[in-house]
Design a protein around this motif. Sequence first.
Motif, mmCIF file in Angstrom:
data_model
loop_
_atom_site.group_PDB
_atom_site.id
_atom_site.type_symbol
_atom_site.label_atom_id
_atom_site.label_comp_id
_atom_site.label_asym_id
_atom_site.label_seq_id
_atom_site.Cartn_x
_atom_site.Cartn_y
_atom_site.Cartn_z
ATOM 1 N N UNK A 154 0.813 -1.216 0.000
ATOM 2 C CA UNK A 154 0.000 0.000 0.000
ATOM 3 C C UNK A 154 0.847 1.267 0.000
ATOM 4 N N UNK A 155 2.148 1.107 0.090
ATOM 5 C CA UNK A 155 3.050 2.270 0.161
ATOM 6 C C UNK A 155 2.888 3.176 -1.060
ATOM 7 N N UNK A 156 2.618 4.457 -0.820
ATOM 8 C CA UNK A 156 2.521 5.405 -1.939
ATOM 9 C C UNK A 156 3.872 5.550 -2.641
ATOM 10 N N UNK A 157 3.830 5.653 -3.920
ATOM 11 C CA UNK A 157 5.060 5.829 -4.708
ATOM 12 C C UNK A 157 5.211 7.290 -5.093
ATOM 13 N N UNK A 158 6.444 7.761 -5.090
ATOM 14 C CA UNK A 158 6.711 9.166 -5.421
ATOM 15 C C UNK A 158 6.431 9.438 -6.882
#
Length: 158
Positions: A154-158
């Motif tokens: 679920x980690x947002x990507x830059x």
Amino acid sequence: MSTRRRYWLMKTEPDTFSIDDLQRVGTEPWNGVRNFQARNHIRAMQPGDGVLFYHSSCAVPGIAGLATVASAPYPDPTQFDPKSEYHDPKSTHEAPRWSLVEVAFDRKFADVIPLETIKAHADALGEDFALVRRGNRLSVLPVSAAQWKTLLKLEPRA
């Protein structure tokens, strides 16, 4: 005999100590835990365990980054200090009531994984995931390896 790596979620208020603070100092004692169940989780930690660094009581609560347990548990010295807000007059050096571990910075996420996103994936995390259970306010929670993997996806990507 090696022990398997375990995973934890540790909550902090970013106004008090944030992922940016941990990045700046590198390693920090996780002191001030004054709940017996959370304390027992701390006492179960081992160096090398993974930590989801969670910001709570803020505009967007959620997982802000990753850390690693950097020490074995040991008595929290703030329990013995009468000037500390975490002083516990019932605790003695012979029988300390409270423990801490040192936590080392791993990395900061590009953006927080918001609690709302985590809740939206509650089915994938399972009903035993304490963070999304109603009424759970513990500051230190166990996380299974499967939950760890699901949350990292679920980690947002830059």
